[in-house]
Design a protein around this motif. Structure first.
Motif: not given
Length: 501
Positions: A433-434, A437, A441-442, A448, A452, A459-460, A463, A466-467
């Motif tokens: 996860i960035p 974030a 989200a972590h 996450a 989002a 951006t959502g 995320l 990525a998630a």
């Protein structure tokens, strides 16, 4: 009647229609006991609206059943050997029925928690008693293996069926109906049990060691609680301390069993050839089963967006292979294949299931179901054979204690699998996860996805992508760890020695 204390591996008298009918009567309450682990899954929203429990009360409504059941297994197994497994089974059935009735019409969260605790007490009497009675009724090794295979299949399938049953009942009735379905099966057991089931107890049980009861609960409950919380919340100090405290009491419990004149769990059980390895390998098999369930359920719901009921229905598909695995394993052993090879083959099969899960991507429904099915088939193969081995090496009049040890080991293994594999998956997920974030989200994929929706579209979406990829990578890493553990267990299983070898 009482039974002799000697253990034999020679074929005994074959069971007839009466014993197989009795087994069918035992399977219904066993199914319901296993279903009660997950039967509240869909009832929670309705319970929350009706009883308005606090967050803590809601957790206890869920967890008290499993905690009480796990904590009392060894006590009830030993008690059954002393007062009679049939008698304890019927008392447990009455308690389970009363707890079900109380839970169905509970008018407060406190009442529901108390009712779930009563259900846990009843479940703790039913599980080891049913297996001990199978040991008594089926003296022929081949028939006993088939009966225990059925027992294992019912136990495994019941957990999956419980969530589906609750979803359907809550859809058409009120939440209390998920408990009322227990009553007919318990009534049937109370009516037919005295006529069909033989009594099984020790001729010279000795005094019941009361001090061992709190020691066993102090050993089991903190460890189970700590491992479950580690799986859900991470390696916080208080959860590690809980496990440590439980292990300390486990040491005291073992010392008590070695020195007591009439121990709760006789150390002589472990002198039976194969009993100790059966308990240990059964623990590892539960590790594999529950470790995978931790991920596949979330994958179906959060990754694929299935509703809870849809996810539960899809989860039934892998259990199809479960009904085939145990009978095939029993047939192989009867045809002369060494039990050690069958158990090792079961572990290798389960490892292949994890291997399939290690290949999942962000949209791999059928791969996940196939992996879960192969894994479950392998684990049930292992469990059915190890349960049979553990019971066959124990004296008939210690069957309740032997069954309770096997089941307590499975409880430990399941909690350990969720904690270890869950922690591996979570660590990999968080790494993916960035860093920028939001904190939610972590924590989880569900968190996450929820965050989002509150972010700008681009951006959502980034995320979410990525998630989802991070969760798939975490699941892959945990699956690889599962492969390693189960292949290691397969190597150990090849050294398994049975009483006739």
């Amino acid at each position: 009647m009482t039974n002799a204390t000697c253990t034999t591996t020679s074929p005994g008298p074959r069971a007839g229609r009466r014993e197989w009918t009795a087994l069918g009567v035992l399977m219904l309450p066993l199914l319901l006991v296993s279903m009660d682990v997950s039967v509240l899954y869909f009832a929670v929203p309705a319970i929350s609206a009706d009883l308005a429990p606090t967050g803590t009360q809601q957790l206890w409504i869920f967890d008290i059943y499993a905690f009480v059941l796990a904590g009392l297994l060894m006590t009830m197994g030993s008690l059954g050997d002393r007062v009679g497994c049939r008698r304890l089974l019927l008392i447990g059935a009455a308690a389970f029925g009363a707890g079900s009735l109380l839970a169905a019409y509970a008018n407060s969260a406190e009442t529901l928690i108390a009712a779930r605790a009563v259900l846990g007490i009843g479940g703790a009497t039913l599980m080891p008693s049913t297996m001990a009675l199978i040991r008594t009724m089926f003296r022929d090794p081949g028939q006993r293996a088939k009966a225990i295979g059925m027992w294992s299949g019912v136990m495994t399938g019941g957990v999956a069926l419980g969530s589906v049953m609750s979803g359907l009942l809550v859809e058409y009735f009120w939440w209390g109906s998920v408990f009322l379905v227990n009553l007919p099966a318990m009534a049937l057991l109370l009516v037919l049990g005295p006529a069909l089931l033989p009594e099984s107890k020790s001729a010279n049980p000795g005094r019941f060691d009361l001090l061992s009861v709190p020691l066993s609960m102090a050993a089991v409950l903190p460890v189970i609680y700590g491992l479950k919380e580690i799986a859900a919340e991470g390696w916080h100090t208080r959860y590690v301390m809980s496990v440590t405290v439980g292990l300390f009491f486990a040491y005291l419990f073992v010392q008590r069993q070695r020195t007591a004149a009439s121990p709760l769990i006789s150390p002589a059980l472990f002198r039976g050839r194969g009993f100790g390895p059966a308990v240990s390998l059964n623990l590892i098999s539960a590790f594999g089963m529950m470790g995978s369930a931790y991920f596949t359920t979330q994958y179906l719901q959060s990754m694929l967006g299935k509703s809870s009921l849809e996810a539960a229905l899809w989860s039934l598909l892998p259990t199809v292979l479960v009904g085939i695995a145990a009978p095939v394993a029993a047939a192989l052993v009867q045809r002369g294949v060494p039990r050690a090879h069958v158990v090792a083959g079961g572990f290798v099969t389960a490892a292949c299931g994890y291997g399939l899960l290690a290949l999942v991507g962000t949209d791999s429904l059928w791969l996940v179901l196939a992996g879960a099915g192969v894994l479950a088939a392998g684990i049930v193969t292992v469990m059915s054979q190890l349960m049979d081995l553990g019971l066959s090496t124990a004296p008939v009049d210690k069957a309740g204690a032997a069954a309770s040890l096997l089941e307590t080991g499975a409880e430990f293994g399941g909690a350990l699998g969720m904690a270890v594999l869950g922690s591996i998956g979570t660590a990999v997920y968080r790494h993916g996860i960035p860093a920028s974030a939001p904190a939610e989200a972590h924590e989880t994929l569900g968190g996450a996805l929820a965050v989002a929706q509150q972010l700008p579209a681009r951006t959502g979406d980034a995320l979410v992508t990525a998630a989802r990829e991070a969760y798939a990578q975490g699941m892959q890493a945990a699956a690889v760890a599962g492969v390693v553990v189960l292949l290691g267990a397969a190597v150990l299983a090849l050294k398994l020695k049975t009483p006739d070898e």
